[in-house]
Each structure stands twice: as structure tokens, then as C-alpha cells.
Design a protein around this motif. Structure first.
Motif, PDB file in Angstrom:
ATOM      1  N   ASP A   1      31.963   2.650 113.377  1.00 42.62           N
ATOM      2  CA  ASP A   1      32.239   4.060 113.662  1.00 42.62           C
ATOM      3  C   ASP A   1      32.078   4.941 112.419  1.00 42.62           C
ATOM      4  O   ASP A   1      32.300   6.152 112.470  1.00 42.62           O
ATOM      5  CB  ASP A   1      33.642   4.234 114.263  1.00 42.62           C
ATOM      6  N   HIS A   2      31.705   4.332 111.299  1.00 40.21           N
ATOM      7  CA  HIS A   2      31.460   5.083 110.062  1.00 40.21           C
ATOM      8  C   HIS A   2      30.025   4.896 109.580  1.00 40.21           C
ATOM      9  O   HIS A   2      29.420   5.809 109.036  1.00 40.21           O
ATOM     10  CB  HIS A   2      32.443   4.636 108.962  1.00 40.21           C
TER      11      HIS A   2
ATOM     12  N   HIS B   1      42.147   6.370 109.448  1.00 37.78           N
ATOM     13  CA  HIS B   1      41.949   5.547 110.642  1.00 37.78           C
ATOM     14  C   HIS B   1      42.277   6.300 111.931  1.00 37.78           C
ATOM     15  O   HIS B   1      42.964   5.800 112.804  1.00 37.78           O
ATOM     16  CB  HIS B   1      42.779   4.261 110.544  1.00 37.78           C
ATOM     17  N   HIS B   2      41.788   7.543 111.983  1.00 32.71           N
ATOM     18  CA  HIS B   2      41.819   8.305 113.237  1.00 32.71           C
ATOM     19  C   HIS B   2      43.235   8.497 113.784  1.00 32.71           C
ATOM     20  O   HIS B   2      43.434   8.590 114.988  1.00 32.71           O
ATOM     21  CB  HIS B   2      40.890   7.632 114.263  1.00 32.71           C
TER      22      HIS B   2
ATOM     23  N   HIS C   1      33.003   2.710 104.526  1.00 36.05           N
ATOM     24  CA  HIS C   1      33.156   1.266 104.718  1.00 36.05           C
ATOM     25  C   HIS C   1      32.257   0.824 105.856  1.00 36.05           C
ATOM     26  O   HIS C   1      31.582   1.651 106.476  1.00 36.05           O
ATOM     27  CB  HIS C   1      34.624   0.870 104.925  1.00 36.05           C
TER      28      HIS C   1
ATOM     29  N   ASP D   1      39.547   5.161 106.428  1.00 34.64           N
ATOM     30  CA  ASP D   1      40.456   4.308 107.214  1.00 34.64           C
ATOM     31  C   ASP D   1      41.346   3.504 106.255  1.00 34.64           C
ATOM     32  O   ASP D   1      41.735   2.363 106.525  1.00 34.64           O
ATOM     33  CB  ASP D   1      39.665   3.348 108.118  1.00 34.64           C
TER      34      ASP D   1
HETATM   35 ZN   LIG Z   1      37.197   4.230 111.665  1.00 36.06          ZN
END
Ligand SMILES: [Zn+2]
Length: 371
Positions: free
Chosen positions: A66-67, A282-283, A62, A252
């Protein structure tokens, strides 16, 4: 051989997967973390002999920074590095409309209002024919109902789409532009710090006392408040199956979407689908791992990718839900050791709840799981 490496990806994901029967070895890359993470991914690629710099698949799950950040750098440098991709999976603006397909090179002007958007341009520049090719250039979406179809990759890997459904793509459409700016795709429009502020607005921080030993029962029982951030909802979540092993790569994604998809897969026992590992959504955010999600699988290995920056992930509620509800033999795997996850190493807690923990062997090394 089926191995999953969670590379150090700051507060994002960079998942390097290898599978195959030696000496054959196939690779998949799922996301590339933030732009700051890219040098490590680049080095990892350069460490491969030149003739092996091929990935069967690059997935950009997405558009959050961070991706996608490192993926942009990788595609910019692809030719110089001698990297090739069998396919690139990414849902671009064109895919948010039902029936939308990758444009042919000669009608690139149908790309829509965001034709200047950089990942799309880079993918087209790197061979539009391979973009979402497994689904004929269309959107990668899980059907709302009925059977889920596994998509085959060379070498025997099978990938089943669990998320997004068309509903999440519909919801993303009006915020695409803002989300792209947030991810820094429009040059100069946003920074990582801006993105963090925006995300914090979406995911209200709960003030809490994080000192002391976590009370697993109490944390697990806290009410589940589902994540509503639209870019997260648009995440491509996959079930990867190879040689009798299964891994849930949740990106996520939203918990209810993943639960619904898992419920339509064959092979469940007692309502749970046996899987070897879950890359937590989502971590490890509390809004993406519900008790119901943990109970939808029978899984020992729970993987968390984050250094805790920006959002202090993983949240203690999610980890408590896993420890309490996943069954016996749970092992938590963290790709950084941080103040937000090291409380789970306490010997007393591990004894009391019967779980194990893995941290990286050293700074910046990430972790690997061999299935
Ligand atoms: Zn993320």
C-alpha cells in the motif's frame, strides 16, 4: 507556501507535498499507494506543465504494497512522463546491513540475494547516484541516541529522520524476501489479497461492537498493544520543517521509536514538540498511536489516509486517544469518508469533546491541508 495533499490511496499513503515562495514551487512525494492508485497519481503529474514535472524527493517509506505499489509503476513510466527526482529515498536490501551503501553501477552484483528485486532495479535504472544521496548512498536510519540531524532539501525544506533505527532494519532482514513477495515485488508471487491475509495474521482483529456512538474515554483508555509487523517497523518516518512549520510524517512506523526520536529534538515545551500536523502512523491503526505518542506532540491537525479496506482503519481507539489527549482545537482530517470514520462527524460528539472533522469535498478527491 507549505501544503500537504493526502491523495486517495485506497488503504495506503500517497502524500503530495508542495512548498516554496511563489512563483517557486518545490515538490515531495511520499509513497504512491497501491498499484490501483497509480492512475490518479499519474494524472496529477500529467496535469503539471512538462517543465514542472520535477520532485525534489521521492520517498518510498517501506516495502508494503500500500506504499510501494504505485511507486513501482511511477518509476517504470518515469521517462515517458518526463518526471525527474532530485533524490529517491528507500532502504533496500543492501541497506539492512550496517555500512551497506548503494552499489556503483559497475559493481551491481553486490546487490545481494535479491538483486532481481524490482524497486532496486528501477531505482538503479533511474540513476543510482540519487538513491539515498543525502546520506552518501547509505541507509536512512535514525541514530539510537544523541542528536538527530536534519537533512536539507533545495528551497529550504529540512527533513529529520525519526524512524527506522538499525534495530528495525536488523529485524527486517530475515523476512525481507517474504515481505517483498507480500508486496508483489517478485512478479506473480503474491497478490494484494494475499498481502491482506498475511497482515491480518500479524495484526489480530479484535472482535468488537462498532455500533453506536464511540465512548471516547473508554476507547482511549484501552491498553496499547504495539504493532510488531517488521515491514512497518522499517518505515522511514520524517519530521518535515519549512518556513516555521512542522509536519510529522509517520508512515507506518512504531510508536515507541517515533516517541524516542521526538524526545531528542530541540524546541519542546512541557515535554511536547509543537507540530502543525501529524500524518497518523499505519492509517490510524490502534497499534501505532499510543497515548504517549499523542502526548509527545502539541498538534491540532491529525491526518488519516485510508479508505478502510482490508483492515477497517482507522481504529476507534487511536482516534479517541487523539481527541482525548491532543489538547484543544483538534481537527481530524480523513482522505475518504467511510463507515469506519464517519461516526466522528456526529455533532454531539464534536460538541462534547471539542474537535472538528474534515472529509473530502467529493468522492475520490482526497484532502489538502495548507499550513
Ligand atoms: Zn500502510
Amino acid at each position: 507556501m507549505f501544503r500537504i495533499d493526502l491523495l486517495p490511496a485506497e488503504f495506503g499513503d500517497a502524500i503530495w507535498i508542495e512548498y516554496g515562495t511563489p512563483p517557486a514551487r518545490q515538490r515531495i512525494l511520499v509513497d504512491c499507494g497501491t498499484s490501483a492508485v497509480y492512475p490518479a497519481v499519474r494524472q496529477r503529474i500529467l496535469d503539471l506543465p512538462a517543465r514542472e514535472r520535477h520532485f525534489e524527493l521521492l520517498v518510498v517509506t517501506h516495502i508494503d504494497v500500500d506504499h510501494i505499489g504505485g511507486a513501482l509503476d511511477l518509476l517504470r513510466e518515469r521517462a515517458q512522463l518526463g518526471v525527474t527526482f532530485g533524490e529517491i529515498w528507500f532502504n533496500g536490501f543492501v541497506h539492512l546491513t550496517p555500512g551497506g551503501v548503494v552499489p556503483r553501477p559497475d559493481d551491481a552484483d553486490v546487490l545481494g540475494p535479491l538483486q532481481g528485486e524490482e524497486l532496486t532495479e528501477l531505482i538503479v535504472a533511474n540513476g543510482a547516484m540519487r538513491w539515498n544521496a543525502a546520506v552518501g548512498g547509505g541507509a536512512l536510519v535514525a541514530p539510537d541516541s544523541g542528536t538527530l540531524q536534519a537533512l536539507p532539501l533545495p528551497g529550504g525544506m529540512r527533513l529529520t529522520l525519526l524512524s527506522p533505527t538499525q534495530r528495525e532494519l536488523d529485524r527486517l532482514k530475515p523476512v525481507w524476501d517474504a515481505a517483498c513477495r507480500k508486496a508483489g515485488i517478485v512478479p506473480g508471487a503474491a497478490t494484494v489479497a494475499d498481502a491482506a491475509r498475511l497482515d491480518e495474521a500479524e495484526e489480530a482483529e479484535e472482535e468488537e461492537d462498532i455500533l453506536g456512538e464511540p465512548d471516547v474515554d473508554q476507547l482511549a483508555a484501552k491498553p496499547f498493544k504495539p504493532d510488531r509487523a517488521r515491514p512497518n517497523g522499517s518505515s522511514i518516518a520524517l519530521l518535515a520543517e519549512y518556513d516555521g512549520h512542522r509536519v510529522l510524517l509517520a508512515a507506518d512506523a512504531f510508536a515507541p521509536v517515533v516517541i524516542d526520536a521526538l524526545g531528542r529534538l530541540p524546541g519542546r515545551a512541557g515535554g511536547r514538540l509543537p507540530v502543525d500536523a501529524v500524518k497518523m502512523s499505519h492509517h490510524g491503526s490502534r497499534g501505532n498511536t499510543s497515548v504517549d505518542l499523542v502526548k509527545a506532540v502539541k498538534c491540532a491537525n491529525w491526518l488519516v489516509s485510508t479508505n478502510g479496506k482490508q483492515f477497517k482503519h482507522p481504529d476507534r481507539e487511536s482516534i479517541a486517544r487523539v481527541i482525548r489527549e491532543a489538547g484543544s482545537g483538534v481537527k481530524l482530517h480523513f482522505n475518504y469518508r467511510t463507515e469506519f470514520n464517519e461516526m466522528w462527524a456526529a455533532a454531539g460528539l464534536r460538541r462534547k469533546h471539542g474537535y472538528a472533522v474534515q472529509y473530502p469535498a467529493g468522492d475520490g478527491m482526497g484532502i489538502e491541508l495548507q499550513l
